[in-house]
Design an enzyme around this catalytic site. Structure first.
Site, short mmCIF file in Angstrom:
data_model
loop_
_atom_site.label_atom_id
_atom_site.label_comp_id
_atom_site.label_asym_id
_atom_site.label_seq_id
_atom_site.Cartn_x
_atom_site.Cartn_y
_atom_site.Cartn_z
N HIS A 190 -21.87 60.35 -77.23
CA HIS A 190 -22.13 59.09 -76.52
C HIS A 190 -22.37 59.29 -75.03
O HIS A 190 -22.70 58.34 -74.33
CB HIS A 190 -20.96 58.13 -76.75
CG HIS A 190 -20.89 57.62 -78.16
ND1 HIS A 190 -21.41 56.41 -78.54
CD2 HIS A 190 -20.43 58.19 -79.29
CE1 HIS A 190 -21.24 56.24 -79.84
NE2 HIS A 190 -20.64 57.31 -80.32
N ASP A 195 -25.45 58.23 -67.14
CA ASP A 195 -24.87 57.47 -68.25
C ASP A 195 -25.60 57.86 -69.52
O ASP A 195 -26.82 58.02 -69.49
CB ASP A 195 -25.02 55.96 -68.00
CG ASP A 195 -23.80 55.19 -68.44
OD1 ASP A 195 -23.11 55.66 -69.35
OD2 ASP A 195 -23.54 54.11 -67.87
O1 F6P Z 1 -18.65 57.81 -74.39
C1 F6P Z 1 -17.82 57.23 -73.47
C2 F6P Z 1 -16.63 56.50 -74.06
O2 F6P Z 1 -15.85 57.31 -74.89
C3 F6P Z 1 -17.09 55.26 -74.80
O3 F6P Z 1 -17.21 55.44 -76.17
C4 F6P Z 1 -16.07 54.23 -74.42
O4 F6P Z 1 -16.67 53.02 -74.14
C5 F6P Z 1 -15.47 54.72 -73.16
O5 F6P Z 1 -15.83 56.07 -73.00
C6 F6P Z 1 -13.99 54.42 -73.15
O6 F6P Z 1 -13.22 55.44 -72.70
P1 F6P Z 1 -11.69 55.57 -73.00
O7 F6P Z 1 -11.52 55.67 -74.49
O8 F6P Z 1 -11.30 56.82 -72.29
O9 F6P Z 1 -11.02 54.36 -72.45
#
Ligand code: F6P
Length: 492
Positions: A159, A368
């Site tokens: 992602h 991003d």
């Molecule tokens: O890819 C980035 C990501 O893992 C997303 O899937 C998610 O929106 C965000 O980071 C959330 O991060 P965390 O789980 O560290 O709060």
């Protein structure tokens, strides 16, 4: 075509965070996974989000979906989540080698938690299951499952961006970790730029080769495929939610508080990759050079704090508080504050209403993977009077939303110019730009995304039988033990 591709088995989604059914504020990805799991029946496995000494698996079922989660111990959380995942990999993947904090014990914790996932998961799998693993937290998971004899098809979706090979090699022991990606059957990335980086890495840094029929062969001999699958949103649902949000009391309150001023909106997790400091500077630059805009615009930046255990996140939070205070101190009047800076999260339905009411969506990450805020901003607009999206060239969304005003977020003057242009843009141009972006989002929504990935995964050749013993001990990846430059086996 093989038999497995014809008969879809149960879907098993694995991700660090699991959107449990009782949690209401789930985002687009969570709803997409839930829809896929509901359709074919399935299991969602991951971290419970809790830190505790409990090592039990938590299981419950909601209709056709089984959920299985585990807690993390304090040490595992600190080494795996706050440590290697978010202090080492996250900055590296977002082109910030200067912020990479590499510590052996964090890497050990990362591998330990991936082993823990594999250990629990292997007991829950059926031979016909198809697995979809998500994100940078779980790079070595497939290799650990394969070492336990798992022959199912396993897909991986990243992602985040994948940086150029020249940056990836800055990660100590990069090859031992990144080569484990070859244990997946399909790797999905957001953009052609990310795919190029993956191919370049395997071909030029990891002794791999391009296969004649497409796909890559790793130095280990294992073949896998990689492709571009730009994630999207539930476009029709977002548009409907935004229309309905107009009636919300909170939207009325926002509208009233603006007193006719044009709203510029930014919504981002509080993260240094989002370019918030540069965005604030660009806004200050605009105010400095265009005094006639004073009192006629308001910038609402919503930035819910995240990953507070990581020092860089605490630092960016302090910096932004200082900058917002400084800008308001410089330019505010008794009846007008140029910036409203809000460290709070809001229900998705309300956010779509805020987007719809904003004349400008300001989405300027330094890097991003995709950025779904950009897509949601577009889908939330009123077709008769749409706002303008200003979008960083370095967000994956820029590949598809080329009718946004594309900017380099580090160029304060360019972002200030784009703001001025967006605020003054005639209705006809706003409509044209919006329509062409909305066409893209209607054609390629979240359902198209997940079906494209799952169809491509089902079409990959069935994984070969493991020739190695599948004991748990055999699965230990020897990252920390092998000499750096020696091409080594991935398993002891
Ligand atoms: O890819 C980035 C990501 O893992 C997303 O899937 C998610 O929106 C965000 O980071 C959330 O991060 P965390 O789980 O560290 O709060």
């Amino acid at each position: 075509m093989n038999r497995g591709a014809r008969k879809p088995g149960r879907l098993v989604v694995v991700s660090n965070r699991v959107a449990l059914p009782q949690q209401t504020s789930t985002g687009g990805l969570a709803s997409a996974m839930q829809a896929a799991l509901r359709e074919r029946g399935g299991l969602w496995f991951g971290w419970s989000g809790k830190v505790s000494g409990n090592r039990e698996l938590h299981q419950h079922t909601d209709g056709p979906i089984d959920y299985a989660t585990i807690d993390l111990s304090r040490t595992d959380h600190d080494d795996f989540y706050a440590g290697f995942a978010n202090s080492t990999l996250w900055p590296l993947l977002h082109y910030r080698p200067d912020l990479v904090d590499y510590q052996r014990e964090h890497l050990d914790g990362y591998l330990r938690v991936n082993e823990l996932f594999a250990e629990h998961l292997v007991k829950l799998l059926k031979p016909s299951d198809i697995l979809w693993v998500h994100d940078y937290h779980l790079i070595p998971l497939a290799a650990m499952l394969r070492a336990r004899g798992v022959r199912n098809r396993i897909g991986f979706f990243l992602h985040t961006p994948l940086p150029a090979a020249a940056l990836l090699i800055a990660l100590p022991q990069h090859r031992a970790l990144l080569e484990t990606l070859a244990s997946y059957d399909l790797i999905g990335l957001h953009s052609a730029r990310d795919l190029r980086a993956l191919e370049d890495y395997f071909l030029h840094e990891a002794g791999g080769a391009m296969r004649p029929g497409g796909g890559l062969r790793a130095a280990s001999g294992r073949s896998f495929r990689a492709g571009v699958f730009p994630i999207s949103i539930d476009t029709a649902l977002v548009a409907k939610t935004a229309r309905a949000a107009e009636a919300h009391e909170e939207i009325g309150q926002l509208r009233k508080s603006l007193e006719g001023r044009s709203l510029i909106i930014g919504v981002d997790r509080l993260d240094y990759s989002k370019g918030l400091a540069q965005r604030f500077m660009a806004y200050a630059h605009l105010l400095e050079r265009e005094p006639e805009l004073h009192r006629r615009i308001t910038f609402l930046q919503i930035a819910p704090p995240s990953r507070g255990a990581v020092p860089e996140y605490r630092q960016i939070r302090r910096e932004l508080e200082r900058m917002a205070g400084h800008i308001n101190g410089m330019y505010a009047a008794p009846d007008w504050a140029p910036i409203r800076y809000v460290n709070q999260s809001f229900p998705h339905s309300l956010l779509t209403g805020y987007y719809r009411h904003a004349r400008v969506g300001l989405v300027t990450p330094l890097r991003d993977g995709m950025n779904l805020v950009a897509k949601e901003y577009v889908a939330s607009q009123n077709p008769k009077d749409p706002g303008v999206l200003i979008l960083s060239r370095f967000a994956g969304a820029a590949f598809e939303l080329s009718d946004a005003l594309l900017v380099n977020p580090a160029d304060t003057a360019e972002v200030a110019d784009a703001l001025e242009r967006a605020l003054k843009m005639p209705l006809k141009e706003r409509r044209q730009r919006w329509r062409s972006m909305m066409d893209v989002l209607e054609r390629r929504d979240i359902t198209v995304w997940r079906n494209a990935f799952l169809d491509a995964l089902a079409a990959t050749p069935a994984p070969a039988r493991m020739t190695q013993p599948a004991s748990a001990a055999a699965s230990q990846i020897t990252l920390a033990k092998r000499p750096l430059d020696e091409p080594s086996p991935r398993y002891e």
